[in-house]
Design a protein around this motif. Sequence first.
Motif, PDB file in Angstrom:
ATOM      1  N   ALA A   4       0.851  -1.192   0.000  1.00 17.24           N
ATOM      2  CA  ALA A   4       0.000   0.000   0.000  1.00 17.24           C
ATOM      3  C   ALA A   4       0.883   1.238   0.000  1.00 17.24           C
ATOM      4  CB  ALA A   4      -0.882   0.003   1.243  1.00 17.24           C
ATOM      5  N   GLU A   5       0.368   2.305  -0.591  1.00 20.06           N
ATOM      6  CA  GLU A   5       1.155   3.536  -0.602  1.00 20.06           C
ATOM      7  C   GLU A   5       1.167   4.202   0.758  1.00 20.06           C
ATOM      8  OE1 GLU A   5       0.932   6.812  -3.465  1.00 20.06           O
ATOM      9  OE2 GLU A   5       0.832   5.210  -4.980  1.00 20.06           O
ATOM     10  N   VAL A   6       2.358   4.648   1.152  1.00 21.42           N
ATOM     11  CA  VAL A   6       2.469   5.414   2.395  1.00 21.42           C
ATOM     12  C   VAL A   6       3.083   6.768   2.058  1.00 21.42           C
ATOM     13  CG1 VAL A   6       2.444   3.574   4.112  1.00 21.42           C
ATOM     14  CG2 VAL A   6       4.558   4.066   2.926  1.00 21.42           C
ATOM     15  N   GLU A   7       3.737   7.398   3.025  1.00 23.89           N
ATOM     16  CA  GLU A   7       4.224   8.752   2.787  1.00 23.89           C
ATOM     17  C   GLU A   7       5.253   8.804   1.649  1.00 23.89           C
ATOM     18  OE1 GLU A   7       4.525   7.025   5.675  1.00 23.89           O
ATOM     19  OE2 GLU A   7       6.565   7.168   6.422  1.00 23.89           O
ATOM     20  N   ASP A   8       5.274   9.952   0.974  1.00 27.98           N
ATOM     21  CA  ASP A   8       6.263  10.272  -0.069  1.00 27.98           C
ATOM     22  C   ASP A   8       6.350   9.231  -1.178  1.00 27.98           C
ATOM     23  OD1 ASP A   8       6.859  12.421   1.605  1.00 27.98           O
ATOM     24  OD2 ASP A   8       8.480  11.321   2.617  1.00 27.98           O
ATOM     25  N   GLY A   9       5.244   8.604  -1.498  1.00 27.77           N
ATOM     26  CA  GLY A   9       5.240   7.663  -2.615  1.00 27.77           C
ATOM     27  C   GLY A   9       5.864   6.306  -2.304  1.00 27.77           C
ATOM     28  N   HIS A  10       6.293   6.090  -1.075  1.00 25.14           N
ATOM     29  CA  HIS A  10       6.832   4.777  -0.710  1.00 25.14           C
ATOM     30  C   HIS A  10       5.685   3.785  -0.549  1.00 25.14           C
ATOM     31  CE1 HIS A  10      10.995   5.930  -0.010  1.00 25.14           C
ATOM     32  NE2 HIS A  10      10.526   7.054   0.485  1.00 25.14           N
ATOM     33  N   ARG A  11       6.022   2.513  -0.649  1.00 24.76           N
ATOM     34  CA  ARG A  11       5.023   1.471  -0.358  1.00 24.76           C
ATOM     35  C   ARG A  11       5.382   0.823   0.974  1.00 24.76           C
ATOM     36  NH1 ARG A  11       0.609   0.445  -3.930  1.00 24.76           N
ATOM     37  NH2 ARG A  11       1.015   1.653  -5.773  1.00 24.76           N
ATOM     38  N   THR A  12       4.381   0.246   1.621  1.00 25.93           N
ATOM     39  CA  THR A  12       4.611  -0.395   2.919  1.00 25.93           C
ATOM     40  C   THR A  12       5.731  -1.422   2.817  1.00 25.93           C
ATOM     41  OG1 THR A  12       2.792  -1.867   2.303  1.00 25.93           O
ATOM     42  CG2 THR A  12       2.307  -0.149   3.928  1.00 25.93           C
ATOM     43  N   MET A  13       6.393  -1.648   3.938  1.00 27.07           N
ATOM     44  CA  MET A  13       7.418  -2.697   4.039  1.00 27.07           C
ATOM     45  C   MET A  13       6.733  -3.957   4.575  1.00 27.07           C
ATOM     46  SD  MET A  13      10.496  -1.537   3.339  1.00 27.07           S
ATOM     47  CE  MET A  13      11.698  -2.509   4.259  1.00 27.07           C
ATOM     48  N   PRO A  14       7.236  -5.143   4.216  1.00 24.67           N
ATOM     49  CA  PRO A  14       6.739  -6.333   4.907  1.00 24.67           C
ATOM     50  C   PRO A  14       7.251  -6.256   6.346  1.00 24.67           C
ATOM     51  CG  PRO A  14       8.236  -6.935   3.092  1.00 24.67           C
ATOM     52  CD  PRO A  14       8.301  -5.447   3.258  1.00 24.67           C
ATOM     53  N   SER A  15       6.476  -5.681   7.212  1.00 22.50           N
ATOM     54  CA  SER A  15       6.940  -5.411   8.578  1.00 22.50           C
ATOM     55  C   SER A  15       5.753  -5.453   9.522  1.00 22.50           C
ATOM     56  CB  SER A  15       7.588  -4.025   8.651  1.00 22.50           C
ATOM     57  OG  SER A  15       6.619  -3.032   8.392  1.00 22.50           O
ATOM     58  N   CYS A  16       6.083  -5.670  10.788  1.00 23.06           N
ATOM     59  CA  CYS A  16       5.045  -5.724  11.811  1.00 23.06           C
ATOM     60  C   CYS A  16       4.385  -4.358  11.955  1.00 23.06           C
ATOM     61  CB  CYS A  16       5.704  -6.164  13.107  1.00 23.06           C
ATOM     62  SG  CYS A  16       4.557  -6.284  14.442  1.00 23.06           S
ATOM     63  N   GLN A  17       5.217  -3.307  11.951  1.00 21.47           N
ATOM     64  CA  GLN A  17       4.637  -1.970  12.167  1.00 21.47           C
ATOM     65  C   GLN A  17       3.600  -1.659  11.097  1.00 21.47           C
ATOM     66  OE1 GLN A  17       7.037   1.686  11.151  1.00 21.47           O
ATOM     67  NE2 GLN A  17       8.673   0.203  11.036  1.00 21.47           N
ATOM     68  N   HIS A  18       3.852  -2.043   9.852  1.00 22.80           N
ATOM     69  CA  HIS A  18       2.860  -1.775   8.817  1.00 22.80           C
ATOM     70  C   HIS A  18       1.709  -2.786   8.863  1.00 22.80           C
ATOM     71  CE1 HIS A  18       5.731   0.969   6.372  1.00 22.80           C
ATOM     72  NE2 HIS A  18       4.894   1.666   7.104  1.00 22.80           N
ATOM     73  N   ALA A  19       2.015  -4.030   9.239  1.00 22.61           N
ATOM     74  CA  ALA A  19       0.942  -5.039   9.317  1.00 22.61           C
ATOM     75  C   ALA A  19      -0.123  -4.621  10.339  1.00 22.61           C
ATOM     76  CB  ALA A  19       1.523  -6.398   9.682  1.00 22.61           C
ATOM     77  N   LEU A  20       0.316  -4.070  11.467  1.00 22.26           N
ATOM     78  CA  LEU A  20      -0.630  -3.646  12.507  1.00 22.26           C
ATOM     79  C   LEU A  20      -1.552  -2.550  11.978  1.00 22.26           C
ATOM     80  CD1 LEU A  20       1.953  -3.404  15.438  1.00 22.26           C
ATOM     81  CD2 LEU A  20       0.081  -5.047  15.306  1.00 22.26           C
ATOM     82  N   ALA A  21      -0.969  -1.559  11.312  1.00 24.68           N
ATOM     83  CA  ALA A  21      -1.773  -0.439  10.804  1.00 24.68           C
ATOM     84  C   ALA A  21      -2.640  -0.879   9.619  1.00 24.68           C
ATOM     85  CB  ALA A  21      -0.853   0.709  10.398  1.00 24.68           C
ATOM     86  N   LEU A  22      -2.045  -1.671   8.725  1.00 27.81           N
ATOM     87  CA  LEU A  22      -2.819  -2.146   7.571  1.00 27.81           C
ATOM     88  C   LEU A  22      -4.034  -2.931   8.038  1.00 27.81           C
ATOM     89  CD1 LEU A  22       0.199  -3.251   5.351  1.00 27.81           C
ATOM     90  CD2 LEU A  22      -1.576  -1.661   4.583  1.00 27.81           C
ATOM     91  N   GLY A  23      -3.846  -3.766   9.055  1.00 24.10           N
ATOM     92  CA  GLY A  23      -4.950  -4.561   9.573  1.00 24.10           C
ATOM     93  C   GLY A  23      -6.087  -3.676  10.062  1.00 24.10           C
ATOM     94  N   ARG A  24      -5.739  -2.690  10.869  1.00 22.45           N
ATOM     95  CA  ARG A  24      -6.793  -1.830  11.447  1.00 22.45           C
ATOM     96  C   ARG A  24      -7.560  -1.076  10.357  1.00 22.45           C
ATOM     97  NH1 ARG A  24      -2.397  -1.022  15.562  1.00 22.45           N
ATOM     98  NH2 ARG A  24      -3.218  -1.942  17.474  1.00 22.45           N
ATOM     99  N   PHE A  25      -6.840  -0.529   9.387  1.00 19.46           N
ATOM    100  CA  PHE A  25      -7.524   0.233   8.335  1.00 19.46           C
ATOM    101  C   PHE A  25      -8.320  -0.699   7.412  1.00 19.46           C
ATOM    102  CE2 PHE A  25      -4.673   3.570   9.725  1.00 19.46           C
ATOM    103  CZ  PHE A  25      -5.412   4.734   9.515  1.00 19.46           C
ATOM    104  N   ALA A  26      -7.740  -1.835   7.050  1.00 21.04           N
ATOM    105  CA  ALA A  26      -8.450  -2.756   6.153  1.00 21.04           C
ATOM    106  C   ALA A  26      -9.719  -3.273   6.818  1.00 21.04           C
ATOM    107  CB  ALA A  26      -7.546  -3.917   5.759  1.00 21.04           C
ATOM    108  N   GLY A  27      -9.630  -3.616   8.106  1.00 19.86           N
ATOM    109  CA  GLY A  27     -10.792  -4.135   8.826  1.00 19.86           C
ATOM    110  C   GLY A  27     -11.892  -3.099   8.940  1.00 19.86           C
ATOM    111  N   HIS A  28     -11.490  -1.863   9.230  1.00 20.60           N
ATOM    112  CA  HIS A  28     -12.484  -0.791   9.323  1.00 20.60           C
ATOM    113  C   HIS A  28     -13.162  -0.605   7.962  1.00 20.60           C
ATOM    114  CE1 HIS A  28     -14.170   3.053  10.776  1.00 20.60           C
ATOM    115  NE2 HIS A  28     -14.040   3.408   9.506  1.00 20.60           N
TER     116      HIS A  28
END
Length: 404
Positions: free
Chosen positions: A295-319
């Motif tokens: 997913a796109e994050v700040e400054d045109g970067h895409r999320t990293m396969p990482s826990c920090q992004h998995a936690l946020a991606l989960g919350r937003f996707a679920g909502h």
Amino acid sequence: MSDIVVLGGGFAAVWSAAAAARLLRRQGADRTVTLIAPGDDLVIRPRLYQADPASMRVPLDDVLKPIGVERVAGTATAVDTGRRRVTVRHRDGEVSALPYERLVLATGSHLVRPERLPGAERLHDVDTIEAATALEEHLHALPAGPADGRFTAVVVGAGFTGLEIATELVDRLRAVAATCGAEDQVRVVLLERSDALGPDLGPGPRSAVTAALDELGVERRLGTSLSAVTERGAELSDGVTVPARTVVWTAGVRASRLTGDVPAERDHLGRLLTDRFLRVPGVPGVYAAGDTAAAEVEDGHRTMPSCQHALALGRFAGHNVAADLLGMSPVPFAPDPYVTCLDLGSAGAVFTRGWERRVQMTGETAKARKRAVNEEWIYPPTGDAEEILRHAEPGFSVRRTVTT
Ligand SMILES: Cc1cc2nc3c(=O)[nH]c(=O)nc-3n(C[C@H](O)[C@H](O)[C@H](O)COP(=O)(O)OP(=O)(O)OC[C@H]3O[C@@H](n4cnc5c(N)ncnc54)[C@H](O)[C@@H]3O)c2cc1C
């Protein structure tokens, strides 16, 4: 028929299910959320390089039951996005088709092991709780094994995981060697195919990492790869053989193969490219979260396969998946700014901010941050429905609720 089906049992799946349950409950909607995962636990995967990996888990039911999320113990073997159904092989072997109205694909990623490498079956890794536990048992058995290279470990790959396990192994091997008075025999060799340490980390934290490796006596062999693993040790591409009883593979990650069942664009890791609401474009009703999503994050970067992004991606996707079901507006994905915190064993840690990874903390200060992340922040609350749902809000961030 389940209204919302979440595939996976990691950080992204648990928080997707919780965030969906939260919005449905807040709206008084009588709809179901079902999570499908092979195991009974949320595995705290970022801690699997540490000692006692078998304890790095939280029972899924302690999080999901209080908030009314149903759980199916099984493996999704196929997704048919046209007919909106998932094929599930249940733990008892039975296979069934489960229809859904909305789907979150959060089946994570896995290490790519070099299956054609001679002796690949001798390689250890720390990608799963089973593999990390097997490594732990292997380490404890070393004192009873052959003497040649007994307390030498070769770690292949100097990325995030390679650096964390290499530095941690110094102390883990010392503790085992101490049982037979052989601490001075401990040797850790870090192998990296490219010419730079932490090629994906960039130059920002490199000098801090190098200083830590020097402090711990971790040897480096850059521009070198592994050619074979034998009973004696690791054969390297430069013709050298390192006598070593332990060889740990850390290089290469790939998104769950289920992403291939979704007819949409994927990146070089096999992750689905999502829009800013974490929908998979062109595939109605399907969302991706965690290591299956780019997913796109700040400054045109895409999320990293990482826990920090998995936690946020989960919350937003679920909502958003629940909002979609209820005909409400979705919220754009907006995680906290990107940071990294790399454990460097007893040499401390290094904490960076931003995509250039500017070093903000090193040594014991960074280590305290790493402990907070590992031992508190990434654990979900259990038992208390209100507390779990509070943590499931899309913009929720443990980091923002404590001082940085
Ligand atoms: C040793 C190590 C150290 C790490 N350190 C860090 C770190 O310091 N910081 C950081 O941010 N990240 C770190 N990571 C990465 C982090 O662990 C992952 O990015 C994160 O776990 C991804 O979460 P996820 O929920 O997307 O997937 P995963 O954690 O991979 O979970 C996937 C889930 O899906 C389930 N599943 C898989 N296939 C199926 C199927 N077919 N059907 C149903 N369920 C399925 C699995 O059983 C699992 O429950 C580390 C990883 C490792 C291995």
